[in-house]
Design a protein around this motif. Structure first.
Motif, mmCIF file in Angstrom:
data_model
loop_
_atom_site.group_PDB
_atom_site.id
_atom_site.type_symbol
_atom_site.label_atom_id
_atom_site.label_comp_id
_atom_site.label_asym_id
_atom_site.label_seq_id
_atom_site.Cartn_x
_atom_site.Cartn_y
_atom_site.Cartn_z
ATOM 1 N N ASN A 71 0.721 -1.177 0.036
ATOM 2 C CA ASN A 71 -0.089 0.096 0.066
ATOM 3 C C ASN A 71 0.789 1.271 0.233
ATOM 4 N N VAL A 72 0.752 2.087 -1.169
ATOM 5 C CA VAL A 72 1.624 3.165 -1.150
ATOM 6 C C VAL A 72 0.671 4.441 -0.778
ATOM 7 N N VAL A 73 1.225 5.260 0.153
ATOM 8 C CA VAL A 73 0.399 6.373 0.581
ATOM 9 C C VAL A 73 1.341 7.667 0.034
ATOM 10 N N LEU A 74 0.822 8.743 -0.551
ATOM 11 C CA LEU A 74 1.405 9.752 -1.222
ATOM 12 C C LEU A 74 1.089 10.915 -0.367
ATOM 13 N N PRO A 75 1.890 11.966 -0.110
ATOM 14 C CA PRO A 75 1.703 13.401 0.499
ATOM 15 C C PRO A 75 1.280 14.184 -0.198
ATOM 16 N N ARG A 76 0.401 15.244 0.528
ATOM 17 C CA ARG A 76 -0.103 16.370 -0.319
ATOM 18 C C ARG A 76 -0.061 17.503 0.730
ATOM 19 N N VAL A 77 0.142 18.703 0.247
ATOM 20 C CA VAL A 77 0.234 19.950 1.095
ATOM 21 C C VAL A 77 -1.023 20.271 1.435
ATOM 22 N N LYS A 78 -1.245 20.485 2.697
ATOM 23 C CA LYS A 78 -2.649 20.824 3.231
ATOM 24 C C LYS A 78 -2.386 22.050 4.240
ATOM 25 N N GLY A 79 -2.235 23.079 3.587
ATOM 26 C CA GLY A 79 -2.317 24.439 4.212
ATOM 27 C C GLY A 79 -0.732 24.630 4.695
ATOM 28 N N LYS A 80 -0.406 25.848 5.423
ATOM 29 C CA LYS A 80 0.962 25.890 5.420
ATOM 30 C C LYS A 80 1.554 25.154 6.602
ATOM 31 N N GLY A 81 2.704 24.397 6.236
ATOM 32 C CA GLY A 81 3.506 23.392 7.092
ATOM 33 C C GLY A 81 2.887 21.976 7.386
ATOM 34 N N HIS A 82 1.824 21.731 6.705
ATOM 35 C CA HIS A 82 1.069 20.449 7.109
ATOM 36 C C HIS A 82 1.000 19.715 5.849
ATOM 37 N N LEU A 83 0.900 18.185 6.031
ATOM 38 C CA LEU A 83 0.846 17.321 4.826
ATOM 39 C C LEU A 83 -0.683 16.319 5.230
ATOM 40 N N GLU A 84 -1.229 16.201 4.404
ATOM 41 C CA GLU A 84 -2.220 15.244 4.223
ATOM 42 C C GLU A 84 -1.759 14.095 3.338
ATOM 43 N N HIS A 85 -2.144 12.786 3.786
ATOM 44 C CA HIS A 85 -1.614 11.712 3.271
ATOM 45 C C HIS A 85 -2.817 10.731 2.593
ATOM 46 N N THR A 86 -2.574 10.175 1.162
ATOM 47 C CA THR A 86 -3.744 9.564 0.650
ATOM 48 C C THR A 86 -3.027 8.413 -0.067
ATOM 49 N N LEU A 87 -3.778 7.460 0.240
ATOM 50 C CA LEU A 87 -3.482 6.103 -0.439
ATOM 51 C C LEU A 87 -3.442 6.198 -2.100
ATOM 52 N N LEU A 88 -2.614 5.612 -2.625
ATOM 53 C CA LEU A 88 -2.300 5.638 -4.040
ATOM 54 C C LEU A 88 -3.192 4.250 -4.794
ATOM 55 N N THR A 89 -4.097 4.403 -5.599
ATOM 56 C CA THR A 89 -4.721 3.485 -6.006
ATOM 57 C C THR A 89 -4.904 3.779 -7.597
ATOM 58 N N ASP A 90 -5.438 2.644 -8.532
ATOM 59 C CA ASP A 90 -5.402 2.870 -9.786
ATOM 60 C C ASP A 90 -6.263 4.031 -10.159
ATOM 61 N N SER A 91 -7.204 4.475 -9.488
ATOM 62 C CA SER A 91 -8.032 5.702 -9.833
ATOM 63 C C SER A 91 -7.388 6.964 -9.387
ATOM 64 N N THR A 92 -6.305 6.993 -8.580
ATOM 65 C CA THR A 92 -5.658 8.202 -8.185
ATOM 66 C C THR A 92 -5.090 9.277 -9.409
ATOM 67 N N LYS A 93 -5.714 10.391 -9.236
ATOM 68 C CA LYS A 93 -5.281 11.268 -10.246
ATOM 69 C C LYS A 93 -4.246 12.462 -9.687
ATOM 70 N N LEU A 94 -3.080 12.533 -10.275
ATOM 71 C CA LEU A 94 -1.977 13.499 -9.729
ATOM 72 C C LEU A 94 -2.060 14.963 -10.382
ATOM 73 N N LYS A 95 -1.513 15.800 -9.647
ATOM 74 C CA LYS A 95 -1.450 17.025 -10.172
ATOM 75 C C LYS A 95 -0.230 17.882 -9.715
ATOM 76 N N ILE A 96 0.373 18.544 -10.306
ATOM 77 C CA ILE A 96 1.394 19.297 -9.934
ATOM 78 C C ILE A 96 0.875 20.418 -9.038
ATOM 79 N N SER A 97 1.246 20.522 -7.900
ATOM 80 C CA SER A 97 1.038 21.619 -6.938
ATOM 81 C C SER A 97 1.599 22.902 -7.269
ATOM 82 N N SER A 98 1.110 24.072 -6.547
ATOM 83 C CA SER A 98 2.007 25.210 -6.717
ATOM 84 C C SER A 98 3.230 25.446 -6.573
ATOM 85 N N LEU A 99 3.825 24.272 -5.574
ATOM 86 C CA LEU A 99 5.091 24.073 -5.000
ATOM 87 C C LEU A 99 5.863 23.233 -6.195
ATOM 88 N N GLY A 100 5.427 22.875 -7.319
ATOM 89 C CA GLY A 100 5.772 22.254 -8.078
ATOM 90 C C GLY A 100 5.765 20.393 -7.847
#
Length: 186
Positions: A71-100
């Motif tokens: 099970n692979v979990v990916l981070p996502r920035v959620k507000g200043k200084g905080h990360l949220e963590h999301t399970l990677l699945t076949d339907s997970t869509k990725l996007k380049i954030s404002s931080l690249g």
């Protein structure tokens, strides 16, 4: 050496690598990870690389994790200084954030306490396992929320420094770090 000066030096060292060096060294790091005693876990946290910053290319490690049916979990920035963590699945869509940073758009949220192994991005590390990141504190806050027995494994193109001199109480040390040449256990 102080963190601010180290950041400049480490970024310059990494920027001096060619794209072919980044790819070859990243593959060595991923292959070295295969020999680590970390493969009995269920949830593996992996950062997705920012190619423009010549970070360790984690796509090789992602292929290994998926091949081992982890099970692979990916981070996502959620507000200043905080990360949220999301399970990677076949339907997970990725996007380049404002931080690249490549991040999951939506998905099943995973608690930091669930994670067994966390692959940690960094600019450099020292011989006792202190790491230096970009300075936002995202990973230190996140790692403080993980179980004490979760393995924190850094990935670095370069070997350890003797000492990062201005370590703070909130800096979370690594359990180990993988370089193209070897694994350092702390």
């Amino acid at each position: 050496m102080q963190k601010d000066q180290l950041r400049l030096t480490c970024l310059q060292n990494r920027n001096n690598l060619s794209q072919s060096q980044v790819e070859a060294e990243s593959l060595k790091i991923a292959n070295r990870c295969l020999g680590l005693p970390i493969w009995d876990g269920f949830f593996y946290h992996l950062f997705l690389s920012i190619p423009e910053k010549k970070e360790v290319d984690t796509s090789f490690l992602l292929t290994i994790l998926q091949g081992k049916d982890k099970n692979v979990v990916l981070p996502r920035v959620k507000g200043k200084g905080h990360l949220e963590h999301t399970l990677l699945t076949d339907s997970t869509k990725l996007k380049i954030s404002s931080l690249g940073i490549p991040e999951p758009v939506t998905g099943l949220s995973v608690s930091p306490e669930t994670l067994d192994v966390i692959f940690v991005p960094m600019l450099c590390f020292d011989i006792v396992g202190n790491r230096l990141g970009y300075g936002g504190g995202y990973y230190d806050r996140f790692l403080s929320q993980c179980r004490p027995d979760a393995k924190k494994i850094g990935l670095s193109f370069f070997g350890p420094l003797t000492r990062i001199s201005d370590i703070e109480e909130t800096d979370i040390p690594l359990d180990g770090c993988v370089t193209p040449e070897r694994y350092y256990a702390f």
